[in-house]
Write an enzyme that holds these catalytic residues in place. Sequence first.
Site, PDB file in Angstrom:
ATOM      1  N   ASP A 183       0.836  -1.193   0.000  1.00 32.69           N
ATOM      2  CA  ASP A 183       0.000   0.000   0.000  1.00 32.69           C
ATOM      3  C   ASP A 183       0.878   1.252   0.000  1.00 32.69           C
ATOM      4  OD1 ASP A 183      -1.968   1.886   0.328  1.00 32.69           O
ATOM      5  OD2 ASP A 183      -2.734   1.107   2.230  1.00 32.69           O
ATOM      6  N   HIS A 185      -0.470   4.095   0.024  1.00 34.60           N
ATOM      7  CA  HIS A 185      -1.270   4.930   0.928  1.00 34.60           C
ATOM      8  C   HIS A 185      -1.471   6.347   0.400  1.00 34.60           C
ATOM      9  CE1 HIS A 185      -2.690   5.738   5.194  1.00 34.60           C
ATOM     10  NE2 HIS A 185      -3.153   4.527   4.951  1.00 34.60           N
ATOM     11  N   GLU A 209      -1.387  -0.661  -3.908  1.00 36.35           N
ATOM     12  CA  GLU A 209      -2.597   0.083  -3.562  1.00 36.35           C
ATOM     13  C   GLU A 209      -2.314   1.578  -3.507  1.00 36.35           C
ATOM     14  OE1 GLU A 209      -5.604   0.438   0.289  1.00 36.35           O
ATOM     15  OE2 GLU A 209      -4.662  -1.486  -0.182  1.00 36.35           O
ATOM     16  N   GLU A 235     -10.478   3.516  -1.741  1.00 34.15           N
ATOM     17  CA  GLU A 235     -10.956   3.768  -0.387  1.00 34.15           C
ATOM     18  C   GLU A 235     -11.338   5.225  -0.178  1.00 34.15           C
ATOM     19  OE1 GLU A 235      -7.350   4.204   2.637  1.00 34.15           O
ATOM     20  OE2 GLU A 235      -6.990   2.599   1.204  1.00 34.15           O
ATOM     21  N   HIS A 285     -12.470  -2.168   1.036  1.00 36.79           N
ATOM     22  CA  HIS A 285     -11.626  -1.595   2.086  1.00 36.79           C
ATOM     23  C   HIS A 285     -12.347  -1.750   3.420  1.00 36.79           C
ATOM     24  CE1 HIS A 285     -10.130   2.071   4.354  1.00 36.79           C
ATOM     25  NE2 HIS A 285      -8.982   1.572   3.938  1.00 36.79           N
TER      26      HIS A 285
END
Length: 382
Positions: A183, A185, A209, A235, A285
């Site tokens: 991820d 992020h 991700e 997400e 998510h």
Amino acid sequence: MKITRIETFVVPPRWLFVKIETDEGVSGWGEPVVEGRAHTVRAAVEELSDLLIGRDPARIEDLWQVMHRGGFYRGGAVFMSAIAGIDQALWDIKGRALGVPVHQLLGGPVRDRMRVYSWIGGDRPDDVAQAARAAHAAGFTAVKMNATEEMSYLDVPSKITAVLARVQAVRDATTPDFGIAVDFHGRVHLPMARVLARELDALHLLFIEEPVLSENIEALREVRRVTTTPIALGERLYSRWEFKTVLQEGLADILQPDLSHAGGITEVRKIAAMAEAYDVALAPHCPLGPIALAACLQVDAVAHNAAIQEQSLGIHYNQGSDLLDYVTDREVFAYADGFVPIPTGVGLGIEVNERYVREQSGIGHRWRNPLWRHADGSVAEW
């Protein structure tokens, strides 16, 4: 049946629950929350209650449209999360009133169990290899880890080397077929995201991700060009309209709408169907609580393209209170061999421990995410 009361509970570690009651004694639970903005979402739920009290809870689609279209302004994290939790609770009520799990109302399950992954850290120096080894020993077949600490637009090569070393350590601690998701992020900007995505290709990841923030569509196009690793995102997208461009331009292989942020079961079911039409997978998510996870599994049950499910049991955020503390049946999420059974109980398939919820709501929380800064003092993406 009419809605008579809507009550919210801010509970540790960082969650918000909603309970909707009816005049026939059937109640439902939902989880409307934006992590770090629980009290703001709570106010939004209270405002939306004006549109719901006295209405028939069985008219879920109409109530969703009333909440979404009934005000001039719409969309965004807070508003769509408030709708999401209310929507979950309405589906819970309908399932309970009819004596069936929600997935039976959505056409019936296409699977009996759902693959899940565990989170192991990675953005700060810690032993991700040991955490991955423990997850593997516990039966998980995949983990997700953060890729980096804070990263500047132009950063040093050692940052890339450190990421590769951590991921390789996880691979060495598990097996060649063990799933490793990394991820970014949204904390990596395009210049370094291209470098990092390209270098990670050789490690055969499950997916990367949020390689860049999802609103940076032009940057996503650039990352897409330099990697063959599947890309996951979503997400921080809150409706089918926000996912539309991602699908039309082929910018993701896995969509990750959050059942507590993206309009609930009603909306994510539609997002899943849109994704299936583009041959794109679904991986909701869910670093949240038990109601959110139960809602995810109801959609996973009926979405053919649902590939893997995030869950937060034992995650570092949950110190002091965890998912199973808030349910009466602690076996409802019985993880085994990397899967969790689709709940078959009525409604969302879980029984909320209301006594514990009310007790913990007296404690509440004011959780805030960390605030990071670069070496020059400017704010870094977390």
